[in-house]
Structures are given as structure tokens and as C-alpha cells.
Design an enzyme around this catalytic site. Structure first.
Site, PDB file in Angstrom:
ATOM      1  N   ASP A 103      88.120  56.675 -21.126  1.00 22.09           N
ATOM      2  CA  ASP A 103      87.558  55.491 -21.785  1.00 22.09           C
ATOM      3  C   ASP A 103      86.553  55.891 -22.875  1.00 22.09           C
ATOM      4  O   ASP A 103      86.190  55.073 -23.710  1.00 22.09           O
ATOM      5  CB  ASP A 103      86.783  54.639 -20.759  1.00 22.09           C
ATOM      6  CG  ASP A 103      87.619  53.541 -20.121  1.00 22.09           C
ATOM      7  OD1 ASP A 103      88.459  52.959 -20.820  1.00 22.09           O
ATOM      8  OD2 ASP A 103      87.403  53.264 -18.924  1.00 22.09           O
TER       9      ASP A 103
ATOM     10  N   LYS B 140      98.080  48.711 -17.484  1.00 26.38           N
ATOM     11  CA  LYS B 140      97.817  50.143 -17.679  1.00 26.38           C
ATOM     12  C   LYS B 140      98.811  50.971 -16.855  1.00 26.38           C
ATOM     13  O   LYS B 140      99.337  51.981 -17.319  1.00 26.38           O
ATOM     14  CB  LYS B 140      96.361  50.472 -17.304  1.00 26.38           C
ATOM     15  CG  LYS B 140      95.377  49.948 -18.350  1.00 26.38           C
ATOM     16  CD  LYS B 140      93.916  49.980 -17.921  1.00 26.38           C
ATOM     17  CE  LYS B 140      93.074  49.260 -18.991  1.00 26.38           C
ATOM     18  NZ  LYS B 140      91.648  49.162 -18.668  1.00 26.38           N
TER      19      LYS B 140
ATOM     20  N   GLN C  17      87.813  50.402 -13.795  1.00 28.62           N
ATOM     21  CA  GLN C  17      87.932  49.129 -14.512  1.00 28.62           C
ATOM     22  C   GLN C  17      86.610  48.348 -14.426  1.00 28.62           C
ATOM     23  O   GLN C  17      86.051  48.176 -13.344  1.00 28.62           O
ATOM     24  CB  GLN C  17      89.094  48.315 -13.908  1.00 28.62           C
ATOM     25  CG  GLN C  17      89.416  47.040 -14.654  1.00 28.62           C
ATOM     26  CD  GLN C  17      89.950  47.267 -16.065  1.00 28.62           C
ATOM     27  OE1 GLN C  17      90.581  48.278 -16.364  1.00 28.62           O
ATOM     28  NE2 GLN C  17      89.693  46.331 -16.957  1.00 28.62           N
TER      29      GLN C  17
HETATM   30  N1  GUN Z   1      87.310  46.239 -18.942  1.00 29.19           N
HETATM   31  C1  GUN Z   1      87.714  45.629 -20.080  1.00 29.19           C
HETATM   32  N2  GUN Z   1      88.140  46.546 -20.976  1.00 29.19           N
HETATM   33  C2  GUN Z   1      88.010  47.755 -20.389  1.00 29.19           C
HETATM   34  C3  GUN Z   1      88.304  49.086 -20.807  1.00 29.19           C
HETATM   35  O1  GUN Z   1      88.760  49.358 -21.917  1.00 29.19           O
HETATM   36  N3  GUN Z   1      88.031  50.061 -19.880  1.00 29.19           N
HETATM   37  C4  GUN Z   1      87.501  49.793 -18.660  1.00 29.19           C
HETATM   38  N4  GUN Z   1      87.260  50.817 -17.849  1.00 29.19           N
HETATM   39  N5  GUN Z   1      87.223  48.567 -18.247  1.00 29.19           N
HETATM   40  C5  GUN Z   1      87.477  47.561 -19.108  1.00 29.19           C
END
Ligand code: GUN
Length: 266
Positions: free
Chosen positions: A103, A36, A80
Site C-alpha cells: 500500500d 483484490k 484493509q
Molecule cells: N481502504 C480503502 N482504500 C484502501 C487501500 O487502498 N488500502 C487499504 N489497505 N485500505 C483501504
């Protein structure tokens, strides 16, 4: 899509910032967070990483979210998941300002998705829709089957397909005749989190197969929820793992961060 985001940011001279919060040292989460951050760099988005120790308390995490909610350099906040077991994920997500919830996990944003009035689409389902669109196949009127009913993928995925007038079925662990239901699908989305769960006998000839799963096998290799080798012989289109839905999820996160910056900067 990332190049598009970068071009828009340069053209409109937008300052966009994404805060990424990671708690503990889950190796998969570390890889996702690094990807990211790399994507932010490529897009010209400033990234702020907050790597907190596994023993961080709920209060400390909520306090950080409070600070980020108020920070004008931060347009998007991503915590996350999964969080260590002693932390209340739901309370943390609800603490994020819905305007910075890139998200789209906050109840307000989930509700907006239900009624088709949204600023942010959840990244993984939105990425899947982009992949489906890239085939040139229209969703309207198609049999769409989503395997998995998580709040993060299965449920919003079904909703996005429904918004485009697909005939949508959601399957889960209690579904009877799962293989039969899957075989009806013109568009099949697998989001169960079980390695090689979808086999060729469950897939219609020529179907669009989207594999959301990322599973690590005992030999250390990554594989999806779809048995790629045999299903790819039958499907019209199929996404690989790794290299399919994962990168699209990150591209959509970049797009949401740009949208958040635009909204917050009026
Ligand atoms: N963990 C796995 N996929 C994601 C996601 O798309 N966003 C977040 N915040 N955590 C994750």
C-alpha cells in the site's frame, strides 16, 4: 495493466503472494477485499485472506502481521482500512515490513515518496497518474489542483504530480475561494469524500478531471466527489464512479505485489 502483470509473472516464472487482512464486517471493505482477491487470481498471484472478527485485539493483529512479515510465501501485506475504532491503525501499518508494504502506507515508504526514491507507489495516486498519462497530456508546467489532503490520497497525489513538474495546489476545508482555485486547474483531482462536491462552475473547459471519491447515497447508489453529468459536459477527460480510479487502484496493487516479489526474490 493486470494482463501485463500476468504476462510478466508467467514469462519470468515468478511466485508472488499477497496477504489481505480484513477485520470486522464493514460491507464496503468486504467488496474491496473480494475485488483484490479476484485481481490476484487474474494476475496469477496467490492470495491469502485473513478475515478476523471485529473484536480482535491489537496484540492479536500485530502478532498476525509479525507472522506474515516472516512468511516467505507472502510478498505483500495489505491490512484493509478502516479498522474497527478500538484498533490503532497507525501502529498496525508501522508494524508491516516496509519491504512488504504494497500500500506504501509505512512511514519509510511515505518518506521515500517525498524524495522521489521509491519501490512502491501508493496505489490510488499511482492509478490516478496512469489515468492522467493515458490522456497523452503532459503534466509538466500544468496547473494541478488536488482537493483533499489525506495521507493516503491527497498528499502523495500532490507529490507525484510535483515529481512530474506540475504546478501543484492542495485544497482543503479551510481553503478560501475553493471554486476559483479549482477553475485554474488543467488537471483536477477530487479526493474529499463528499458526494457531488465538484460542480461544473468549478471546472475549466477541457480540464482532466480525476474523481477519487466513492460515496454511497441514501438511495443506495454509488457516486463520486464530482457531479459527473454536468462536469462531463465541460471536462476534456473525466473518470466515472464506479469504474474509474477504483479498478486502477487494484491494478497498481497487483503491480506493487509483483515488484515486492521481485525485490524479495533478489
Ligand atoms: N481502504 C480503502 N482504500 C484502501 C487501500 O487502498 N488500502 C487499504 N489497505 N485500505 C483501504
Amino acid at each position: 495493466m493486470k494482463e501485463q502483470v500476468r504476462a510478466e509473472i508467467e514469462r519470468d516464472k515468478i511466485k508472488a503472494g499477497l496477504a489481505v487482512v480484513i477485520v470486522g464486517d464493514d460491507p464496503a471493505s468486504r467488496v474491496y477485499v473480494n475485488n483484490k482477491k479476484k485481481a490476484c487470481e487474474l494476475c496469477g498471484i496467490q492470495s491469502f485472506e485473513y478475515a478476523l472478527p471485529a473484536e480482535t485485539t491489537q496484540e492479536q493483529l500485530l502478532e498476525l502481521v509479525d507472522t506474515l512479515n516472516k512468511d516467505s510465501k507472502v510478498n505483500g501485506i495489505l491490512v484493509q482500512l478502516p479498522l474497527p475504532k478500538h484498533l490503532d491503525e497507525k501502529a498496525v501499518i508501522e508494524h508491516i515490513s516496509p519491504l512488504k508494504d504494497v500500500d506504501a502506507f509505512h512511514e519509510t515508504n511515505v518518506g521515500k515518496i517525498m524524495i522521489g526514491n521509491y519501490s512502491f507507489l501508493p496505489c490510488t495516486p499511482a492509478g490516478c497518474m496512469e489515468l492522467i498519462h493515458s490522456t497523452g497530456i503532459e503534466v509538466a508546467g500544468k496547473e494541478c489542483v488536488v482537493v483533499g489532503r489525506s495521507n493516503i490520497v491527497g498528499k502523495p497525489m500532490a507529490m507525484l504530480l510535483l515529481h512530474e513538474n506540475g504546478t501543484v495546489t492542495i485544497c482543503h476545508s479551510k481553503t478560501k475561494n475553493l471554486a476559483e482555485v479549482c477553475r485554474r486547474a488543467d488537471i483536477l483531482v477530487a479526493a474529499v469524500g463528499r458526494p457531488n462536491f465538484v460542480t461544473a462552475d468549478m471546472v475549466k473547459d477541457g480540464a482532466v478531471v480525476i474523481d477519487v471519491g466513492i460515496n454511497r447515497l441514501e438511495n443506495g447508489k454509488l457516486c463520486g466527489d464530482v457531479k459527473f453529468d454536468e462536469v462531463s459536459e465541460k471536462a476534456g477527460y473525466i473518470t466515472p464512479v464506479p469504474g474509474g480510479v477504483g479498478p486502477m487502484t487494484i491494478a497498481m496493487l497487483m503491480k506493487n505485489t509483483l515488484t515486492a516479489a521481485r525485490i524479495q526474490n533478489g
